[in-house]
Enzyme design. Structure first.
Site, PDB file in Angstrom:
ATOM      1  N   ASP A  41      89.422  57.446 -66.293  1.00  0.00           N
ATOM      2  CA  ASP A  41      88.206  56.632 -66.330  1.00  0.00           C
ATOM      3  C   ASP A  41      87.513  56.617 -64.977  1.00  0.00           C
ATOM      4  OD1 ASP A  41      86.268  54.741 -66.879  1.00  0.00           O
ATOM      5  OD2 ASP A  41      87.632  53.042 -66.652  1.00  0.00           O
ATOM      6  N   ASP A  70      80.276  57.764 -66.303  1.00  0.00           N
ATOM      7  CA  ASP A  70      81.487  57.053 -66.718  1.00  0.00           C
ATOM      8  C   ASP A  70      82.207  57.777 -67.849  1.00  0.00           C
ATOM      9  OD1 ASP A  70      83.443  55.254 -67.357  1.00  0.00           O
ATOM     10  OD2 ASP A  70      82.105  53.676 -68.041  1.00  0.00           O
TER      11      ASP A  70
END
Length: 516
Positions: free
Chosen positions: A116, A303
């Site tokens: 992430d 992201d």
């Protein structure tokens, strides 16, 4: 004889370019590091992929809020928060499709994690997690079984969109691909939000963001890889495989890039603010038509921890109308048009500054709106500001008043639902317009097949949903975009830590067959 020499030279040239970690990046947009021969310090992580379903998509949330001031360094929401303008970006991981395997401890204990770039901490479930149901359906770390474990014990809280992770800090060796990261500090989770992670197919999260947002001020995994000289180059790259028939979900390459996953050159843009991998984007186009809001630049977070593309409601409403997405009829929006539309029109024609207009007519009681706060005395303010913006854009196109009011009322009808998904008729996907996001003065188009999520339910007809989610962040940090896996699936992405920049290149569609 001469032909044989040429063939041999071509073969050598092919082998030269086929070295993992080598990049064909345009040297005019590079510091030169990418064109050097890489050493063997490259870590390749294969990604797994799971299909999305309506339950997880309906549960997924993505939003931002202001961070609290003067929070402690141990339990703080975002490390380094300076004042009330700092924005905490929250999300839910249920919508995430891609994850890979890591190992912690000696002997190694295996875990599936989401890689992430929108967070900076590593956490996995702990064997001391007794009262969270989610822990019982995932692999748990057992410190007593590892002879390289070091106890720290400091409490740690990691917030997400629909709950928080609670636990404590520990230290152990982390096996990532073919390398060992010594003494990595991570969180042993002892409580996981039930609805957030119970149905997730991964065990934890491995954050690849900057240390600025690392909770507990721990050193992130990527920083340790660099400091321990475990990678050739200070960069990592993402390739996400969007082929629904392929079992391979993609890969992350730490220490370089793999040329076989993209075509052409990467377009690089600088990091504008550390913490997240934040860049600046320009205008967003529907077909060839400008949406206007980001013509002078907007912030965007790249992201890998979320599937959607999130952005300002002002633009998402225009997108919903263009693609026929079913939003929520907003009475407040239509009230502004019917009750104040003529006055707004006259004020704009008279030259009144648009930013002052809503407060001048009494709909905004503050210098700027609080964004969406239904029920308070300022509730019509954000709708007024959007109507003013839409009207201003249409006036530049020299459209008639009648057509402008008709268009804005249609926009009101397609106002996105902040707590749900926007559905599309699957039969119309092929006829929908392209969307384009401007990055580094270059247009990055997305086809409808790329920005529409098709969910095939067992024994049921397929359902199609918009891949855009509303996210409203007020100035000075907003407007804010989040470029999730819908965007990363279309563009091979390089996170160039050493040069503080991010690069995008078009994904090679058949690259799944060329993985080494």
């Amino acid at each position: 004889m001469g032909m044989k020499v040429i063939i041999i030279l071509l073969q050598l040239l092919f082998l030269l370019y086929n070295v993992p970690g080598y990049s064909s990046t345009d040297s005019t947009t590079s510091s030169g590091d990418l064109n050097k021969f890489p050493s063997s310090k490259v870590v390749r992580i294969r990604l797994k992929k799971r299909p999305l379903d309506l339950h997880t998509l309906d549960s997924a949330r993505i939003y931002a809020r202001h961070a609290a001031t003067n929070v402690s360094s141990t339990n703080n929401i975002i490390a380094g928060a300076q004042d009330e303008r700092d924005v905490l970006y929250l999300k839910n991981y249920l919508d995430n499709q891609y994850y890979g395997e890591i190992s912690i401890g000696t002997p190694p204990q295996h875990f599936d994690v989401v890689f992430d770039t929108g967070s900076s901490n590593l956490w996995i479930p702990s064997s001391k997690c007794f009262f969270s149901v989610a822990c019982y359906v995932h692999s748990k770390y057992r410190s007593k079984l590892s002879h390289t474990h070091t106890e720290i014990g400091n409490p740690c809280k990691i917030p997400y969109g629909s709950g928080s992770i609670y636990g404590f800090l520990s230290r152990d060796n982390l096996l990532l691909g073919n390398i060992t990261i010594k003494g990595q500090v991570f969180t042993e989770a002892t409580w996981e939000g039930l609805f957030t992670f119970l149905l997730a197919q991964f065990d934890g999260i491995l954050g690849l963001g900057f240390q600025d947002i690392a909770i507990g001020q721990v050193t992130p995994v990527w920083y340790n890889m660099v400091q321990q000289d475990l990678v050739s180059l200070q960069m990592f790259s993402f390739w996400l495989n969007t082929d629904p028939k392929s079992k391979l979900g993609g890969e992350i390459l730490f220490g370089g890039v793999d040329w076989s996953h993209f075509r052409g050159h990467h377009t690089y843009v600088p990091i504008t603010q550390t913490g997240y991998w934040q860049i600046e984007v320009g205008d967003v186009l529907i077909g060839n038509n400008s949406t206007g809001l980001c013509q002078d630049g907007c912030a965007a977070i790249v992201d890998s921890g979320t599937s959607f593309i999130a952005g300002p409601t002002t633009i998402l409403t225009q997108i919903n109308l263009a693609i026929g997405a079913e939003g929520v009829v907003s009475l407040e929006c239509k009230t502004v048009v019917s009750s104040y539309g003529n006055l707004i029109w006259e004020k704009l024609l008279s030259g009144l500054q648009p930013k002052k207009l809503c407060s001048r007519i009494g709909l905004c009681l503050y210098k700027s709106s609080k964004y969406f706060s239904p029920g308070d005395e300022n509730a019509l303010c954000p709708f007024c500001e959007m109507v003013v913006f839409w009207m201003q854009v249409e006036l530049r196109k020299k459209r008639t008043k009648e057509n402008v009011f008709k268009y804005i009322n249609e926009l009101c009808e397609k106002f996105p639902n902040p707590s749900g998904r926007a559905f599309i008729d699957c039969k119309s996907v092929a006829t929908l317009p392209h969307m384009s996001i401007t990055i580094g003065n270059k247009s990055f188009p997305l086809t409808p097949q790329q920005y529409i999520i098709r969910v095939q339910q067992e024994n049921l007809t397929a359902v199609c949903l918009s891949g855009f989610a509303p996210l409203d962040v007020p100035p000075p940090r907003g407007p804010l975009w989040v470029l999730g896996n819908i965007f990363l699936g279309a563009y091979h992405t390089v996170f160039d830590f050493g040069n503080s920049r991010v690069g995008f290149a078009q994904v090679l569609r058949d690259s799944s067959t060329q993985v080494l």
